[in-house]
Scaffold this active site. Structure first.
Site, PDB file in Angstrom:
ATOM      1  CG  HIS A 197       4.901   1.241   3.178  1.00 35.04           C
ATOM      2  ND1 HIS A 197       4.531   2.676   2.888  1.00 35.04           N
ATOM      3  CD2 HIS A 197       4.176   1.392   4.675  1.00 35.04           C
ATOM      4  CE1 HIS A 197       3.873   2.971   3.480  1.00 35.04           C
ATOM      5  NE2 HIS A 197       3.510   1.744   4.711  1.00 35.04           N
ATOM      6  CG  ASP A 206       1.534   5.248   4.588  1.00 36.54           C
ATOM      7  OD1 ASP A 206       1.059   3.995   4.623  1.00 36.54           O
ATOM      8  OD2 ASP A 206       1.727   5.157   5.361  1.00 36.54           O
ATOM      9  NE  ARG A 211       2.659   6.160   9.455  1.00 33.11           N
ATOM     10  CZ  ARG A 211       1.601   5.545   9.278  1.00 33.11           C
ATOM     11  NH1 ARG A 211       1.478   5.138   8.691  1.00 33.11           N
ATOM     12  NH2 ARG A 211       0.398   6.557   9.108  1.00 33.11           N
ATOM     13  CG  HIS A 246      -0.572  -0.263   2.726  1.00 27.23           C
ATOM     14  ND1 HIS A 246      -0.002  -0.812   2.903  1.00 27.23           N
ATOM     15  CD2 HIS A 246       0.175   1.257   3.714  1.00 27.23           C
ATOM     16  CE1 HIS A 246       1.139  -0.797   4.156  1.00 27.23           C
ATOM     17  NE2 HIS A 246       0.979   0.595   4.166  1.00 27.23           N
TER      18      HIS A 246
HETATM   19  O1  AKG Z   1       5.086  -1.312  10.508  1.00 21.82           O
HETATM   20  C1  AKG Z   1       5.612  -1.766   9.564  1.00 21.82           C
HETATM   21  O2  AKG Z   1       6.389  -1.612   9.195  1.00 21.82           O
HETATM   22  C2  AKG Z   1       5.103  -0.109   8.908  1.00 21.82           C
HETATM   23  C3  AKG Z   1       3.456  -0.076   8.870  1.00 21.82           C
HETATM   24  C4  AKG Z   1       2.687   0.905   7.782  1.00 21.82           C
HETATM   25  O3  AKG Z   1       2.070  -0.128   6.788  1.00 21.82           O
HETATM   26  C5  AKG Z   1       3.360   2.420   8.165  1.00 21.82           C
HETATM   27  O4  AKG Z   1       3.096   2.227   9.513  1.00 21.82           O
HETATM   28  O5  AKG Z   1       2.245   2.693   7.641  1.00 21.82           O
HETATM   29 FE   FE2 Z   2       1.942   2.699   6.050  1.00 23.96          FE
END
Ligand code: AKG
Ligand code: FE2
Length: 280
Positions: A256, A103, A271, A101
Site C-alpha cells: 500500500h 507493514d 489504525r 510498502h
Molecule cells: O494513511 C494511510 O493511508 C496508510 C498509512 C500506512 O502506511 C499505514 O497505516 O500502514
Molecule cells: Fe503502512
C-alpha cells in the site's frame, strides 16, 4: 444484518472489494467473520463505508479476526494503547507510508494486516493505493517464478524507524521508540498465502534490503524490477476516504501507499494492527 444481505463487490480487476450491507459496530455472527476472512484472503483488502465507530467498537471488530498487535513505533490514541494514530496536521508536509510498502515485513512473524479507520479527511486527496501481490506474482514469466521460488530476502526496520533513519523533523512527534527498530527478518521472496493458499510476491520497497546471500548492489536490479512490476496500475486499486470509512488489508497479499497530495489540511486515521502467523 445477516450474512445473506452482505455483499462483497470487487472494486478493480485485481485487488480490493467493498463490503456492503453490514454494520461492523456490533458483534458479528461467526459465519460472517468466516466469510469476511475468506474475502480478505481472496481480495487482499476490504473496504467498508459509513461506519460510525467508537474506539471500543473498532477494537471489538478487530478482535473478532485476530489478536491485536501493539505498534512499537506509532503514537497511540490517548487512552487507547491498542489504536495507533496516523495523523498529518496542516503544517506538516511529510506523511506516513508515502512510498510503496508492506507493514511489518521486518518481523519474523509479520502482522496479518491493519484496520485503518478514517476520522478526519482532507477536502480532496489523501487516498490510499493498494497493489495485489497475487496478481504481481501471477504475471511473472515461469522462468522468473522458478528463480524467485529458490530465493529469500532480508527485511529490516532500521533504515525506516531506527536511530539512523533519515526522518524529517516533521515526523518526530508521530513516530518514536527508534531504539526498538533493530529487527531483521528473512522471508521467501514468494510466499504461500496463509488464508487463500495462493502464491504472492513478498518483497517491498519500504523494508526489503537485499536478497539473502547477495550483496545490496547485486540485489538492486532484480528488486528494482520487481518493485516497478508490482506497481503496475492493473494490479492496483485506489481508495478515496470519507469519515467513517474503514480499510482492512492483508499485508501478506498487498502493498500500500498513502498519497501525499493534501498539503495544508489535516488527515486523521485510527489504525489497529492484527497479529499474523508464520509465513513460508
Ligand atoms: O494513511 C494511510 O493511508 C496508510 C498509512 C500506512 O502506511 C499505514 O497505516 O500502514
Ligand atoms: Fe503502512
Amino acid at each position: 444484518m445477516d450474512a445473506q444481505q452482505m455483499m462483497v463487490m470487487p472494486v478493480s480487476g485485481a485487488v480490493g472489494a467493498e463490503v456492503r450491507g453490514i454494520d461492523i459496530s456490533r458483534p458479528l455472527p461467526a459465519v460472517t467473520v468466516a466469510t469476511l476472512r475468506a474475502a480478505l484472503g481472496e481480495h487482499g483488502v476490504l473496504f467498508f463505508r459509513d461506519q460510525a465507530l467508537t474506539e471500543a467498537q473498532h477494537i471489538a471488530f478487530a478482535e473478532q479476526f485476530a489478536k491485536i498487535n501493539i505498534n512499537r513505533f506509532f503514537r497511540a490514541v490517548e487512552g487507547w494503547p491498542q489504536i495507533a494514530e496516523v495523523r498529518k496536521e496542516p503544517e506538516q508536509t511529510k506523511n506516513i507510508g508515502g512510498g510503496w510498502h508492506t507493514d511489518h515485513s521486518y518481523d519474523q512473524i509479520p502482522a496479518l494486516g491493519s484496520l485503518l479507520y478514517a476520522r478526519e479527511v482532507p477536502p480532496s486527496g489523501g487516498d490510499t493505493i493498494f497493489a495485489s501481490m497475487f496478481a504481481a506474482y501471477d504475471a511473472l514469466s515461469d522462468g522468473l517464478k522458478r528463480t524467485l521460488e529458490g530465493l529469500r530476502a532480508v527485511h529490516s526496520s532500521r533504515h525506516v524507524f531506527g536511530t539512523q533513519a533519515k526522518r524529517g523533523d516533521d515526523l518526530k512527534d508521530r513516530l518514536g521508540n527508534a531504539e526498538a527498530a533493530t529487527q531483521d527478518a528473512v522471508h521467501p521472496m514468494v510466499i504461500t498465502h496463509p488464508i487463500s493458499g495462493k502464491k504472492a510476491l513478498y518483497v517491498n520497497r519500504g523494508f526489503t534490503t537485499h536478497i539473502e546471500g547477495w550483496t545490496v548492489e547485486e540485489s538492486k536490479p532484480l528488486l528494482e524490477y520487481l518493485y516497478q512490476h508490482g506497481a503496475r496500475p492493473e494490479f492496483s486499486c485506489r481508495f478515496n476516504w470519507a469519515p467513517g470509512s474503514m480499510a482492512f488489508w492483508d499485508n501478506r497479499a498487498t502493498w500500500h501507499l498513502a498519497v501525499n497530495d493534501y498539503q495544508g489540511h489535516r488527515r486523521l486515521m485510527h489504525r489497529i494492527t492484527l497479529e499474523g502467523v508464520a509465513i513460508s
